[in-house]
Write a protein that holds these residues in place. Structure first.
Motif, PDB file in Angstrom:
ATOM      1  N   GLY A  27       0.781  -1.238   0.000  1.00  0.00           N
ATOM      2  CA  GLY A  27       0.000   0.000   0.000  1.00  0.00           C
ATOM      3  C   GLY A  27       0.806   1.278   0.000  1.00  0.00           C
ATOM      4  N   GLY A  28       2.094   1.188  -0.267  1.00  0.00           N
ATOM      5  CA  GLY A  28       2.949   2.361  -0.224  1.00  0.00           C
ATOM      6  C   GLY A  28       2.846   3.243  -1.461  1.00  0.00           C
ATOM      7  N   ILE A  29       3.215   4.508  -1.282  1.00  0.00           N
ATOM      8  CA  ILE A  29       3.358   5.458  -2.385  1.00  0.00           C
ATOM      9  C   ILE A  29       4.845   5.606  -2.674  1.00  0.00           C
ATOM     10  N   VAL A  30       5.212   5.513  -3.945  1.00  0.00           N
ATOM     11  CA  VAL A  30       6.618   5.560  -4.340  1.00  0.00           C
ATOM     12  C   VAL A  30       6.838   6.701  -5.333  1.00  0.00           C
ATOM     13  N   ALA A  31       7.899   7.472  -5.120  1.00  0.00           N
ATOM     14  CA  ALA A  31       8.346   8.460  -6.102  1.00  0.00           C
ATOM     15  C   ALA A  31       9.478   7.823  -6.895  1.00  0.00           C
ATOM     16  N   LEU A  32       9.308   7.742  -8.216  1.00  0.00           N
ATOM     17  CA  LEU A  32      10.329   7.069  -9.028  1.00  0.00           C
ATOM     18  C   LEU A  32      10.580   7.825 -10.322  1.00  0.00           C
ATOM     19  N   PRO A  33      11.771   7.636 -10.907  1.00  0.00           N
ATOM     20  CA  PRO A  33      12.081   8.304 -12.170  1.00  0.00           C
ATOM     21  C   PRO A  33      11.406   7.604 -13.343  1.00  0.00           C
ATOM     22  N   THR A  34      11.120   8.374 -14.386  1.00  0.00           N
ATOM     23  CA  THR A  34      10.611   7.813 -15.637  1.00  0.00           C
ATOM     24  C   THR A  34      11.422   8.413 -16.782  1.00  0.00           C
ATOM     25  N   ASP A  35      10.978   8.186 -18.009  1.00  0.00           N
ATOM     26  CA  ASP A  35      11.670   8.766 -19.160  1.00  0.00           C
ATOM     27  C   ASP A  35      11.253  10.211 -19.414  1.00  0.00           C
ATOM     28  N   SER A  36      10.364  10.753 -18.583  1.00  0.00           N
ATOM     29  CA  SER A  36      10.050  12.180 -18.659  1.00  0.00           C
ATOM     30  C   SER A  36      10.405  12.803 -17.308  1.00  0.00           C
ATOM     31  N   CYS A  37       9.438  12.881 -16.396  1.00  0.00           N
ATOM     32  CA  CYS A  37       9.673  13.450 -15.074  1.00  0.00           C
ATOM     33  C   CYS A  37       9.609  12.365 -14.011  1.00  0.00           C
ATOM     34  N   TYR A  38       9.884  12.755 -12.786  1.00  0.00           N
ATOM     35  CA  TYR A  38       9.588  11.854 -11.675  1.00  0.00           C
ATOM     36  C   TYR A  38       8.080  11.699 -11.562  1.00  0.00           C
ATOM     37  N   ALA A  39       7.647  10.539 -11.077  1.00  0.00           N
ATOM     38  CA  ALA A  39       6.220  10.253 -10.949  1.00  0.00           C
ATOM     39  C   ALA A  39       5.941   9.689  -9.559  1.00  0.00           C
ATOM     40  N   LEU A  40       4.701   9.857  -9.118  1.00  0.00           N
ATOM     41  CA  LEU A  40       4.203   9.179  -7.927  1.00  0.00           C
ATOM     42  C   LEU A  40       3.417   7.969  -8.391  1.00  0.00           C
ATOM     43  N   VAL A  41       3.676   6.812  -7.808  1.00  0.00           N
ATOM     44  CA  VAL A  41       2.983   5.595  -8.233  1.00  0.00           C
ATOM     45  C   VAL A  41       2.501   4.812  -7.017  1.00  0.00           C
ATOM     46  N   CYS A  42       1.478   3.977  -7.259  1.00  0.00           N
ATOM     47  CA  CYS A  42       0.969   3.099  -6.211  1.00  0.00           C
ATOM     48  C   CYS A  42       0.328   1.882  -6.865  1.00  0.00           C
ATOM     49  N   HIS A  43      -0.138   0.956  -6.028  1.00  0.00           N
ATOM     50  CA  HIS A  43      -0.795  -0.256  -6.501  1.00  0.00           C
ATOM     51  C   HIS A  43      -2.148   0.102  -7.112  1.00  0.00           C
ATOM     52  N   LEU A  44      -2.438  -0.476  -8.257  1.00  0.00           N
ATOM     53  CA  LEU A  44      -3.673  -0.180  -8.978  1.00  0.00           C
ATOM     54  C   LEU A  44      -4.920  -0.488  -8.150  1.00  0.00           C
ATOM     55  N   ASP A  45      -4.884  -1.572  -7.378  1.00  0.00           N
ATOM     56  CA  ASP A  45      -6.081  -2.061  -6.705  1.00  0.00           C
ATOM     57  C   ASP A  45      -6.200  -1.624  -5.249  1.00  0.00           C
ATOM     58  N   ASP A  46      -5.352  -0.715  -4.805  1.00  0.00           N
ATOM     59  CA  ASP A  46      -5.373  -0.287  -3.413  1.00  0.00           C
ATOM     60  C   ASP A  46      -6.090   1.062  -3.295  1.00  0.00           C
ATOM     61  N   LYS A  47      -7.334   1.020  -2.844  1.00  0.00           N
ATOM     62  CA  LYS A  47      -8.160   2.223  -2.775  1.00  0.00           C
ATOM     63  C   LYS A  47      -7.540   3.295  -1.875  1.00  0.00           C
ATOM     64  N   ASP A  48      -7.035   2.888  -0.717  1.00  0.00           N
ATOM     65  CA  ASP A  48      -6.456   3.863   0.209  1.00  0.00           C
ATOM     66  C   ASP A  48      -5.208   4.513  -0.382  1.00  0.00           C
ATOM     67  N   ALA A  49      -4.388   3.731  -1.093  1.00  0.00           N
ATOM     68  CA  ALA A  49      -3.182   4.284  -1.712  1.00  0.00           C
ATOM     69  C   ALA A  49      -3.548   5.285  -2.800  1.00  0.00           C
ATOM     70  N   VAL A  50      -4.579   4.972  -3.583  1.00  0.00           N
ATOM     71  CA  VAL A  50      -5.026   5.902  -4.632  1.00  0.00           C
ATOM     72  C   VAL A  50      -5.516   7.206  -4.009  1.00  0.00           C
ATOM     73  N   THR A  51      -6.251   7.103  -2.914  1.00  0.00           N
ATOM     74  CA  THR A  51      -6.731   8.300  -2.217  1.00  0.00           C
ATOM     75  C   THR A  51      -5.558   9.141  -1.714  1.00  0.00           C
ATOM     76  N   ARG A  52      -4.551   8.494  -1.139  1.00  0.00           N
ATOM     77  CA  ARG A  52      -3.356   9.220  -0.669  1.00  0.00           C
ATOM     78  C   ARG A  52      -2.632   9.892  -1.816  1.00  0.00           C
ATOM     79  N   LEU A  53      -2.509   9.178  -2.934  1.00  0.00           N
ATOM     80  CA  LEU A  53      -1.814   9.731  -4.088  1.00  0.00           C
ATOM     81  C   LEU A  53      -2.513  11.000  -4.578  1.00  0.00           C
ATOM     82  N   ARG A  54      -3.833  10.948  -4.678  1.00  0.00           N
ATOM     83  CA  ARG A  54      -4.588  12.133  -5.106  1.00  0.00           C
ATOM     84  C   ARG A  54      -4.439  13.276  -4.102  1.00  0.00           C
ATOM     85  N   ARG A  55      -4.375  12.937  -2.817  1.00  0.00           N
ATOM     86  CA  ARG A  55      -4.256  13.975  -1.788  1.00  0.00           C
ATOM     87  C   ARG A  55      -2.902  14.677  -1.885  1.00  0.00           C
TER      88      ARG A  55
END
Length: 207
Positions: A27-55
């Motif tokens: 359920g963690g939120i991760v900041a990781l590099p991509t081929d453009s900018c850094y991104a925030l990512v989480c598990h697709l099926d974790d409702k609480d993680a998605v809510t945190r990411l949006r917050r």
């Protein structure tokens, strides 16, 4: 306090990738590099993680989140594409593009656009992101790391750590990223439509 992994940008350490995947699964939120900018990512099926990411981003459910996929073999599970669209996607992936596509029923309602039932999808050309997606064996849900009040994305891992160490569970230092976000192309109409010009060359789509 978030964890901080220094991962080689070309040859990611398998041990650290496995630990990062464990954080995502829990359920963690991760900041990781991509081929453009850094991104925030989480598990697709974790409702609480998605809510945190949006917050963290201070965005509501009308803001498109993006599925980061390992390759196009996963696309049919999450988006409806015809043969012509698939050929276009194949020619431009992996790369710094986000495609807006019609979502399938496999995509949870909370992550698709509520009125249009669409989803952003991309295949990043970044060894760290690719390794993490491979370890998870499923897409990540993500968004560009632009914090509330900022004009542009964060690209320096030390600044990401300083500003997010109490908000996310892991910051992956894979070196500095580009200042340019992805190019966003809407594929839901009869012809591709440019939504945002970013790092990707839109001329490949006749735009």
């Amino acid at each position: 306090m978030s964890q901080f992994f220094q991962i080689h940008p070309d040859n990611p350490q398998a041990r650290l990738i496995a630990q990062a995947a464990k954080i995502v699964r829990e359920g963690g939120i991760v900041a990781l590099p991509t081929d453009s900018c850094y991104a925030l990512v989480c598990h697709l099926d974790d409702k609480d993680a998605v809510t945190r990411l949006r917050r963290i981003r201070n965005v509501d459910d009308k803001h498109h989140l993006t599925l980061l996929c390992r390759d196009l073999s996963e696309i049919a599970n999450y988006a409806r594409v015809d043969n012509q669209q698939y050929r276009m996607l194949k020619a431009a992936t992996p790369g710094p593009y986000t495609f807006i596509l019609e979502a399938t029923k496999e995509v949870p309602r909370r992550v698709s656009h509520p009125s249009r039932k669409t989803i952003g999808l991309r295949v990043p050309e970044n060894a760290i992101a690719h390794a993490l997606l491979g370890e998870l064996a499923q897409p990540l849900l993500g968004t560009t790391l632009i914090l509330p009040g900022d004009d542009g994305p964060l690209t320096d891992p030390d600044e990401v750590r300083e500003r997010l160490e109490k908000l996310v569970d892991l910051v992956i230092d894979g070196g500095a990223c580009s200042l340019e976000p992805t190019t966003v192309i809407d594929m839901t109409g009869a012809q591709p439509e440019l939504r945002r010009q970013g790092r990707g060359d839109a001329s490949a789509f006749g735009l």
